[in-house]
Design an enzyme around this catalytic site. Structure first.
Site, PDB file in Angstrom:
ATOM      1  N   ASP A 115      41.390  38.064  37.504  1.00  0.00           N
ATOM      2  CA  ASP A 115      41.823  38.934  36.799  1.00  0.00           C
ATOM      3  C   ASP A 115      42.160  40.230  37.325  1.00  0.00           C
ATOM      4  OD1 ASP A 115      38.974  39.728  37.142  1.00  0.00           O
ATOM      5  OD2 ASP A 115      39.036  40.860  35.435  1.00  0.00           O
ATOM      6  N   GLU A 116      43.025  40.932  36.509  1.00  0.00           N
ATOM      7  CA  GLU A 116      43.393  42.184  36.909  1.00  0.00           C
ATOM      8  C   GLU A 116      44.004  42.560  38.204  1.00  0.00           C
ATOM      9  OE1 GLU A 116      41.378  44.597  33.173  1.00  0.00           O
ATOM     10  OE2 GLU A 116      40.352  44.300  34.552  1.00  0.00           O
ATOM     11  N   ALA A 117      44.733  41.601  38.991  1.00  0.00           N
ATOM     12  CA  ALA A 117      45.115  41.839  40.301  1.00  0.00           C
ATOM     13  C   ALA A 117      46.389  42.677  40.141  1.00  0.00           C
ATOM     14  CB  ALA A 117      45.248  40.568  41.298  1.00  0.00           C
TER      15      ALA A 117
ATOM     16  N   HIS B 258      39.682  43.581  42.373  1.00  0.00           N
ATOM     17  CA  HIS B 258      38.253  44.190  42.017  1.00  0.00           C
ATOM     18  C   HIS B 258      37.363  43.890  43.149  1.00  0.00           C
ATOM     19  CE1 HIS B 258      38.468  44.703  37.605  1.00  0.00           C
ATOM     20  NE2 HIS B 258      39.397  43.810  37.652  1.00  0.00           N
TER      21      HIS B 258
END
Length: 528
Positions: free
Chosen positions: A317-319, A254
């Site tokens: 998160d969400e790497a 992100h």
């Protein structure tokens, strides 16, 4: 049915008294002293607005007054309070200003809903039932999150959100300050800058970004950023209302806004292009570049210096394009750097797999609970529960909702899914849970009214889950109290979704007020 039956969140103990009710008179005063004076001023401003009474602040109380008392010997926790109302007056007691603040929110709800009027309501009897309330929260942390990275909210808009959330005893506001689409916090040029990074570009470039979604109204989000002074001012406003602000710099994914602003963060030395996509998981910092750690240390150091509260959120998160080994290496080092600032590090539950500093907080949102539970077994309350299916406030109310997302299984989601769950799940115990938080992601949100429409009434469900013991909660009774609260929200001008299974006492403001926006249907959705 009197107002004691409609309190939200439900207090621990409510006992009606064998006494006539209290009636606030034009001669009434607010008695207080010391560190309770500021809070007494807030209460006075609220009551004066609707009643037109003078309500001066005094040190000694007499019959007919409202008294706020800080008592070190008060037998209760840090946020506990005792509220006693008789025909002779109102006495609110706590050991801390936080406890008094919570009690004031309960007292506010004991007054008739006309107390929420924007101006004096004529010929009103301001009656409060005779009652004794002893109350304290189940969890210490009761939060909401605003994603200001995808769609920027101004300082004034965030203050408006604080004004609404605090009446339900929320005490934490998590600001998601950075993402692929935007960078929202000023980072100043440091004196020691080994790699010559231009930190001003973070807001010069990243501050101009925003998400774009064709179905949103309007399609593109708002851009902007907070100066360091604005961020400090916002925290001061929040603190006066018993709210701690938790800033988040999302790492190591992100991060496209940072990669677009600072070329050296990219292996090829070329800045990325800013992006407006709502897709996630496609950007990453590089674990092999020394400048990665230099950059993160500087950003977290400055953020910690301007943050009053004890927490620093580093995302995690969400790497999805970060190799797992590189992810663990970076998150372990980022957590260490955050801890070196003196703050308690917080991260989304993926980072629980890394070696973390003692006392690090895990915010669980999705996936297996195993790593989160393992970290929680250290003993201290180190878990914030934000399971997506029970707390994510951006999810659609119905498939035809004009705003909102629908990736979480089990939807669409109404107030009930946010009420009918127990944070102590999967083996977690209350003493391991710091609290709960409801995140509002803003891919499809464009203004405060749309944000409120997604937040409420579901955030009210979360407020009771966070405050009231599992044993005193009842979904049917809550639905009735929720409907009764509609009149207060409407008088405040708060947009909310009229859940069709709730008997509402009033209709909400229209959240879709952008120029050219179509009108909402009877269920609050935009007609095709």
């Amino acid at each position: 049915m009197n107002t004691t039956d409609n309190l939200i969140p439900r207090p621990s103990h409510v006992a009606l008294q064998d006494s006539p009710a209290f009636t606030l008179s034009p001669a009434a005063r607010i008695a207080t002293s010391g560190s309770a004076v500021e809070l007494a001023g807030q209460l006075g401003a609220l009551l004066r607005n609707a009643t037109g009474y003078a309500l001066p602040l005094v040190e000694e109380s007499r019959p007919g007054d409202i008294a706020l008392e800080l008592a070190a010997a008060f037998d209760g926790g840090r946020e506990a309070y005792a509220l006693k109302v008789t025909d002779a007056g109102v006495r609110l007691t706590a050991s801390t200003p936080a406890g008094l603040f919570n009690g004031v929110q309960t007292l506010r709800q004991l007054f008739p809903s006309a107390i929420e009027e924007s101006g004096p309501a004529e010929n009103r009897a301001w009656v409060v039932p005779a009652v004794e309330i002893l109350d304290e929260p189940r969890f210490a942390y009761r939060g909401l999150m605003l994603d200001v990275a995808r769609n920027f909210l101004t300082v004034e808009e965030v203050k408006e959100q604080i004004d609404v959330m605090t009446q339900f005893k929320f005490n934490a506001l998590h600001l998601h300050l950075t993402d692929d689409q935007g960078w929202r916090i000023e980072i100043r040029q440091p004196e020691h800058n080994p790699s010559g990074l231009d930190y001003g570009q973070l807001t010069a470039v990243g501050g101009q970004g925003a998400v774009e979604v064709a179905t949103a109204v309007p399609p593109r989000g708002a851009s902007g950023f907070y100066t360091q002074q604005e961020f400090r001012d916002l925290q001061a406003y929040a603190a006066a209302k018993n709210v701690v602000v938790i800033p988040e710099i999302d790492l190591p994914g992100h991060v496209n806004a940072a990669l677009a602003a600072i070329p050296q963060l990219n292996p090829d030395g070329a800045a990325k292009a800013m992006s407006t996509t709502a897709d996630v998981g496609w950007s990453t910092l590089d674990a092999s570049l020394p400048v990665t750690y230099e950059f993160v240390a500087e950003v977290l150091g400055q953020l910690a210096e301007m943050t009053v509260g004890p927490y620093l959120h580093i995302g995690g998160d969400e790497a999805l394009v970060t190799g797992h080994g590189n992810y663990l290496q970076m998150m372990q080092e980022f957590a260490r750097l955050a801890s070196l600032t003196g703050k308690t590090v917080v991260g989304w539950n993926e980072y629980a797999e890394a070696e973390l500093p003692t006392g690090a907080v895990v915010q669980y949102w999705f996936g297996e609970l195993d790593a989160t539970i393992q970290k929680a077994e250290a003993g201290a309350p180190t878990v914030i529960m934000s399971p997506a299916a029970n707390t994510y406030l951006d999810q659609k109310y119905s498939p035809d909702s004009p705003i909102g997302l629908e990736w979480v299984k089990g939807g669409p989601f109404t107030w009930a899914e946010y009420y009918n769950w127990d944070p102590a799940q999967g083996g977690l115990k209350d003493q391991q849970i710091l609290g709960i938080e409801g995140p509002l992601w803003t891919e499809t949100v464009r203004n405060n009214q749309q944000a409120q429409w997604l937040l409420y009434p579901r955030a009210i469900s979360l407020a009771e889950v966070a405050w009231s013991g599992q044993e005193v909660r009842n979904a049917g009774d809550f639905r009735r109290r929720l409907g009764a609260f509609g009149e207060r929200l409407a008088k405040q001008g708060v947009a909310f979704q009229e859940a069709p299974d709730v008997e509402w006492s009033a209709s909400p403001a229209n959240p879709f007020t952008a120029p050219g926006a179509p009108a909402p249907s009877e269920y609050g959705t935009i007609e095709a």
